[in-house]
Write an enzyme that holds these catalytic residues in place. Structure first.
Site, PDB file in Angstrom:
ATOM      1  N   ARG A   1      86.591   4.931  26.839  1.00  0.00           N
ATOM      2  CA  ARG A   1      85.153   4.889  26.627  1.00  0.00           C
ATOM      3  C   ARG A   1      84.626   3.494  26.892  1.00  0.00           C
ATOM      4  NH1 ARG A   1      81.811   2.807  23.476  1.00  0.00           N
ATOM      5  NH2 ARG A   1      83.364   2.005  22.021  1.00  0.00           N
ATOM      6  N   ALA A   2      83.473   3.444  27.530  1.00  0.00           N
ATOM      7  CA  ALA A   2      82.713   2.200  27.676  1.00  0.00           C
ATOM      8  C   ALA A   2      81.288   2.508  27.232  1.00  0.00           C
ATOM      9  CB  ALA A   2      82.734   1.707  29.115  1.00  0.00           C
ATOM     10  N   SER A   3      80.613   1.508  26.746  1.00  0.00           N
ATOM     11  CA  SER A   3      79.290   1.719  26.157  1.00  0.00           C
ATOM     12  C   SER A   3      78.200   2.031  27.168  1.00  0.00           C
ATOM     13  CB  SER A   3      78.875   0.497  25.340  1.00  0.00           C
ATOM     14  OG  SER A   3      79.765   0.335  24.257  1.00  0.00           O
ATOM     15  N   THR A   4      78.330   1.518  28.371  1.00  0.00           N
ATOM     16  CA  THR A   4      77.282   1.730  29.371  1.00  0.00           C
ATOM     17  C   THR A   4      77.908   2.077  30.712  1.00  0.00           C
ATOM     18  OG1 THR A   4      77.224  -0.546  30.174  1.00  0.00           O
ATOM     19  CG2 THR A   4      75.845  -0.043  28.245  1.00  0.00           C
TER      20      THR A   4
ATOM     21  N   GLN B   1      79.584  -0.806  32.530  1.00  0.00           N
ATOM     22  CA  GLN B   1      80.939  -1.168  32.134  1.00  0.00           C
ATOM     23  C   GLN B   1      81.908  -0.150  32.739  1.00  0.00           C
ATOM     24  OE1 GLN B   1      80.470  -1.098  27.882  1.00  0.00           O
ATOM     25  NE2 GLN B   1      80.074  -3.299  27.788  1.00  0.00           N
TER      26      GLN B   1
END
Length: 129
Positions: free
Chosen positions: A8-11, A14
């Site tokens: 997972r990445a926040s945006t 990323q």
């Protein structure tokens, strides 16, 4: 036991796939292969994450939910973490965190209960249990 890796990445700016090779190598270190990669590009403060939900739905008891770091799984407020944790535990998933050796025992001994106990209260954003 199947290993299901969650990235997972926040945006979208990323790179959520950044840890894919690291997790692949982690599995290989224990003579295991990752059965699937589930990748979300959104904040860990959101409970509803499509790929995490798919991972949980696809899993069977004893499968491993492999993550690079605990914050890749959750940055949820305490009550929402309890909801997610309950779903994970109901499904019988074993959480393994690549950067937390205390969670790696499932690969050498098949020990699952201690891992779930370790993570039973983990993920509190305010330090409470």
């Amino acid at each position: 036991m199947l290993i299901r890796a969650y990235l997972r990445a926040s945006t979208t700016e990323q790179d959520a796939q950044r840890a894919k090779e690291e997790l692949k190598a982690f599995g290989a270190k224990f003579g295991s292969r990752i059965a699937g990669y589930y990748i979300d590009n959104q904040s860990g403060t959101k409970l509803e994450r499509p790929e995490l939900n798919k991972l949980i739905d696809d899993s069977e008891a004893g499968d491993v939910l492999l993550i690079e770091k605990m914050d890749r799984l959750t940055r949820l407020p305490w009550l929402e973490w309890k909801t997610l944790k309950a779903r994970i535990m109901e499904k019988g998933l074993v959480i393994v965190v690549a950067d937390q050796p205390m969670t790696h025992a499932v690969f050498s001994s098949g020990e699952q209960n201690s891992i779930n106990r370790v993570h039973a209260g983990f993920g509190c954003s305010d330090g409470s249990r």
